[in-house]
Design an enzyme around this catalytic site. Sequence first.
Site, PDB file in Angstrom:
ATOM      1  N   LYS A  12      19.766  20.485  32.927  1.00  0.00           N
ATOM      2  CA  LYS A  12      19.791  19.015  32.663  1.00  0.00           C
ATOM      3  C   LYS A  12      19.806  18.977  31.140  1.00  0.00           C
ATOM      4  O   LYS A  12      18.962  19.368  30.627  1.00  0.00           O
ATOM      5  CB  LYS A  12      18.869  18.276  33.425  1.00  0.00           C
ATOM      6  CG  LYS A  12      19.233  16.651  33.542  1.00  0.00           C
ATOM      7  CD  LYS A  12      18.282  15.821  34.340  1.00  0.00           C
ATOM      8  CE  LYS A  12      18.739  14.498  34.589  1.00  0.00           C
ATOM      9  NZ  LYS A  12      17.585  13.795  35.408  1.00  0.00           N
ATOM     10  N   GLU A  33      11.493   7.324  49.582  1.00  0.00           N
ATOM     11  CA  GLU A  33      10.903   6.014  49.836  1.00  0.00           C
ATOM     12  C   GLU A  33      10.172   5.846  51.201  1.00  0.00           C
ATOM     13  O   GLU A  33       9.234   5.196  51.349  1.00  0.00           O
ATOM     14  CB  GLU A  33      11.772   4.860  49.524  1.00  0.00           C
ATOM     15  CG  GLU A  33      12.477   4.901  48.053  1.00  0.00           C
ATOM     16  CD  GLU A  33      13.407   5.806  47.900  1.00  0.00           C
ATOM     17  OE1 GLU A  33      13.992   5.939  46.572  1.00  0.00           O
ATOM     18  OE2 GLU A  33      13.962   6.528  48.648  1.00  0.00           O
ATOM     19  N   ARG A  67      15.239   1.251  51.369  1.00  0.00           N
ATOM     20  CA  ARG A  67      15.491   2.575  52.327  1.00  0.00           C
ATOM     21  C   ARG A  67      14.108   2.764  52.933  1.00  0.00           C
ATOM     22  O   ARG A  67      14.179   3.653  54.008  1.00  0.00           O
ATOM     23  CB  ARG A  67      15.650   3.881  51.010  1.00  0.00           C
ATOM     24  CG  ARG A  67      17.074   3.773  50.443  1.00  0.00           C
ATOM     25  CD  ARG A  67      16.721   4.572  49.091  1.00  0.00           C
ATOM     26  NE  ARG A  67      16.712   5.862  49.186  1.00  0.00           N
ATOM     27  CZ  ARG A  67      17.617   6.790  49.413  1.00  0.00           C
ATOM     28  NH1 ARG A  67      18.906   6.392  49.093  1.00  0.00           N
ATOM     29  NH2 ARG A  67      17.489   7.936  49.430  1.00  0.00           N
TER      30      ARG A  67
END
Length: 636
Positions: free
Chosen positions: A285, A371, A399
């Site tokens: 990344k 979540e 969620r």
Amino acid sequence: MSARPQTPTLDRVNLPTDMKTLSDRELAQLAHELREETISAVSETGGHLGAGLGVVELTVALHAVFDTPRDKIIWDVGHQCYPHKILTGRRDRIRTLRMEGGLSGFTKRTESSYDPFGAGHSSTSISAAVGFSMARELGGDPGDAIAVIGDGAMTGGMAFEALNHAGHLGKRVFVVLNDNEMSISPPVGALSSYLTRLYTGAPFQDLRAAAKGAVGLLPEPFQEGARRAKEMLKGMAVGGTLFEELGFNYVGPVDGHDMEQLLPLFRMLKSRATGPTLIHVVTKKGKGFAPAEGAADRRHATARFDPATGQQIKAPSNAPSYTKVFATSLIDEAERDDKIVAVTAAMPEGTGLDLFAKRFPRRTFDVGIAEQHAVTFSAGMAAGGMKPFCAIYSTFLQRGYDQIVHDVAIQKLPVRFAIDRAGLVGQDGATHAGSFDIGFLTNLPGMVMMAAADEAELRHMVATATAYDEGPIAFRYPRGEGTGVELPEHGEILEIGKGRIVAEGTRVAILSFGTRLSHVMEARESLMARGITPTVADARFAKPLDRDLILRLAREHEALITIEEGAVGGFGSHVAHLLFEEGALDRGLRYRSMVLPDIFINHASPSAMYAHAQLNAAAIEEKVLGVLDVAMAKRA
């Protein structure tokens, strides 16, 4: 700002079809120029940088080999889609990213045929790809479906549900696992450790030739022997792979920045794959931009910056952010209460819990992009005698709603929900707007729901949630800076279900729930110049309602207006129900409710979004004038 980069190869590419005539060497050069263009564009607009830089070569390879948009590339979350947008006819608009009227920061079906599936939340790409593959099998849109999902998103349970189903169906579908050892923050959990073992095992490094398609390109009689040798080495390294047990053909690990590996591999798979195939690609990344590579979050999200130095260009802050006020308030409470624990779902920096973790590492839990687990994990700790603060963005808390209902509310467990990014959030747009939590939480029996009007009120609400042990309690607060009010040294415990009068007036009362209060006060100043002095109250609680305050306002004024940063069905709806049940509307009260409109509002600055939603000071003033005109006409 630095001059824009020279991009002669990229200048020849407007659509992926233009890449078909490029040699592999030119494709490698294209990737280099695409990275430079991405850095240059985001330096002018701000946005999600690190994720896109990590998939530049992968983006080029996928578009060069597959036939998009007939073949469908589905980017999980969408943070990494900027290079994809540049290659798919949107380069001329790339410097409008996340601006009003400009390109979305995520994939969006209405923006381009090259965005087959919109994204903003994580772990959805594999399910969508499996859906596309079955539509193809049943006579729908032709072409392959390729899900590109990060290792962080693979911690979401939905991804494994989709893998399981895809393996059962056995149809051709591609899953590219972009393994960069990060989601937004450094990874957590056993899956991350498992992937690390996969690509650090020596036998796998010996099999890099297979990543270039060597096995698939061998003459037929030799392929079976090569395959068995590969399987034997895999077994020696890790005892088989999880993905193959789920019914996938596993290929990798592959260096995701090496075009000499990616291009032959994708060409071979495109021509020969028959069933579900997972390609494990290892990337970095922030690749190719030193300030991103050296940052803790790899510059996941960034303000405008100087591309030469990486120095971010930020306006000076006049007040702390609500997120920081929450974090420091929670730390203050935790210093005096060792039962307090904090839970986040892969967003320690975004929720401010990275600060809490530095002070209380053993009492901080990052569960990954999960979540549902975060909510029930918090419920378990509450049942075990702890005081969990479950800090999740409003849009992501959706969620975990089933778990809030069944695991928290029904059992009356004292889980404290810290709901960040409440209301409209600006450049991230509709996928990240916190529009619905007031409605879906106030519907639940036993739930206490608060909204902070300013940063001092937020500090009080953290203290109130700490002290409340009767059941679940939630408090919401927006993205961005506070109003600059003076912060108390410690939070005060608020009386549950009690609001406050902020300013006394006559004729019309405005009851605010949340941070629109400052805009209400701005509207009041303007109205006073017209000879109208509204009463202003801060509800503080949407549940339980302050019945006495609301009925007093209804009794003493001609009109009552409520305002909230949420969709219809929330605070205003509960107030209307109370007024109706108590007969206040029968006595001639004029009641109006100001809520978010029944649309998904596109990305823009927060001020522009609230102006569009008719929830700014000017709209409040107009609402007051309108309701009083109606009332006077009726009375006459």
